[in-house]
Design a protein around this motif. Structure first.
Motif, PDB file in Angstrom:
ATOM      1  N   TYR A 215      -8.741  -3.941  -7.576  1.00  0.00           N
ATOM      2  CA  TYR A 215      -8.544  -3.767  -6.136  1.00  0.00           C
ATOM      3  C   TYR A 215      -7.061  -3.639  -5.809  1.00  0.00           C
ATOM      4  O   TYR A 215      -6.646  -2.749  -5.065  1.00  0.00           O
TER       5      TYR A 215
ATOM      6  N   ARG B  15       4.507  11.816 -10.948  1.00  0.00           N
ATOM      7  CA  ARG B  15       3.863  12.194  -9.702  1.00  0.00           C
ATOM      8  C   ARG B  15       4.343  13.587  -9.318  1.00  0.00           C
ATOM      9  O   ARG B  15       5.523  13.876  -9.311  1.00  0.00           O
TER      10      ARG B  15
ATOM     11  N   GLU C 127       4.292  16.268  -6.258  1.00  0.00           N
ATOM     12  CA  GLU C 127       4.054  16.421  -4.831  1.00  0.00           C
ATOM     13  C   GLU C 127       4.143  17.898  -4.497  1.00  0.00           C
ATOM     14  O   GLU C 127       5.161  18.532  -4.751  1.00  0.00           O
TER      15      GLU C 127
ATOM     16  N   LEU D 168       1.711   4.247  -3.126  1.00  0.00           N
ATOM     17  CA  LEU D 168       2.065   5.318  -4.060  1.00  0.00           C
ATOM     18  C   LEU D 168       2.728   4.779  -5.330  1.00  0.00           C
ATOM     19  O   LEU D 168       3.636   5.397  -5.868  1.00  0.00           O
TER      20      LEU D 168
ATOM     21  N   GLU E   6      -4.651  -2.780  -7.792  1.00  0.00           N
ATOM     22  CA  GLU E   6      -4.110  -1.540  -8.348  1.00  0.00           C
ATOM     23  C   GLU E   6      -4.482  -0.329  -7.494  1.00  0.00           C
ATOM     24  O   GLU E   6      -3.640   0.522  -7.200  1.00  0.00           O
ATOM     25  N   SER E   7      -5.741  -0.246  -7.089  1.00  0.00           N
ATOM     26  CA  SER E   7      -6.156   0.911  -6.290  1.00  0.00           C
ATOM     27  C   SER E   7      -5.458   0.931  -4.937  1.00  0.00           C
ATOM     28  O   SER E   7      -5.063   1.993  -4.452  1.00  0.00           O
ATOM     29  N   ARG E   8      -5.284  -0.215  -4.312  1.00  0.00           N
ATOM     30  CA  ARG E   8      -4.573  -0.268  -3.031  1.00  0.00           C
ATOM     31  C   ARG E   8      -3.107   0.097  -3.200  1.00  0.00           C
ATOM     32  O   ARG E   8      -2.537   0.819  -2.390  1.00  0.00           O
TER      33      ARG E   8
ATOM     34  N   ARG F 222      -1.828   2.011  -5.516  1.00  0.00           N
ATOM     35  CA  ARG F 222      -1.724   3.438  -5.816  1.00  0.00           C
ATOM     36  C   ARG F 222      -1.982   4.292  -4.570  1.00  0.00           C
ATOM     37  O   ARG F 222      -1.284   5.271  -4.344  1.00  0.00           O
ATOM     38  N   SER F 223      -2.970   3.933  -3.784  1.00  0.00           N
ATOM     39  CA  SER F 223      -3.323   4.779  -2.642  1.00  0.00           C
ATOM     40  C   SER F 223      -2.392   4.570  -1.449  1.00  0.00           C
ATOM     41  O   SER F 223      -1.987   5.531  -0.803  1.00  0.00           O
ATOM     42  N   GLU F 224      -2.032   3.344  -1.169  1.00  0.00           N
ATOM     43  CA  GLU F 224      -1.251   3.076   0.037  1.00  0.00           C
ATOM     44  C   GLU F 224       0.249   3.049  -0.213  1.00  0.00           C
ATOM     45  O   GLU F 224       1.031   3.488   0.625  1.00  0.00           O
TER      46      GLU F 224
END
Length: 120
Positions: A73, A91, A93, A83, A75-77, A79-81
């Motif tokens: 959880y 990465r 862009e 970056l 890690e996903s937050r 990565r998504s919020e």
């Protein structure tokens, strides 16, 4: 003698009137009861539906609560919020993502039709 015979007989008109009033009252009660039963069943089904929706929402919230604080959880937050990247990740862009699409809609349709024929 005439008075004695008159007192022992039934007034049929009054008797039939009373019986018909009782029958009408009974039928009206049945109709009223069936209407109340329909209303109660509709209310029950609506409440059952609301209960099942609420139970699903509660289970979803319980699952979210159980996952909060877990490594996946966080890690996903991150990565998504935020970056965040793992070490050695890169990465990319893209500023104009529409330029990456080299096919026009017509060309894309033809390509998909050809791919469908190839899969058969």
């Amino acid at each position: 003698m005439w008075k004695k015979w008159r007192t022992q007989t039934i007034n049929w008109i009054a008797f039939l009137t009373i019986v018909s009033v009782i029958c009408l009252a009974f039928i009206a009660g049945l109709l009223w009861n069936s209407n109340d039963l329909k209303t109660a069943n509709n209310t029950y089904s609506q409440l059952q539906f609301r209960l099942s929706v609420s139970e699903k929402e509660r289970l979803d919230l319980d699952n979210k609560l159980a996952s909060v604080g877990s490594k996946s959880y966080i890690e996903s937050r991150a990565r998504s919020e935020l970056l965040y990247l793992r070490p050695d990740e890169i990465r990319f862009e893209v500023e104009n993502a529409e330029l990456l699409d080299n096919y026009t809609p017509e060309e894309w349709k033809i390509l998909m039709e050809q791919k469908a024929l190839d899969d058969e």
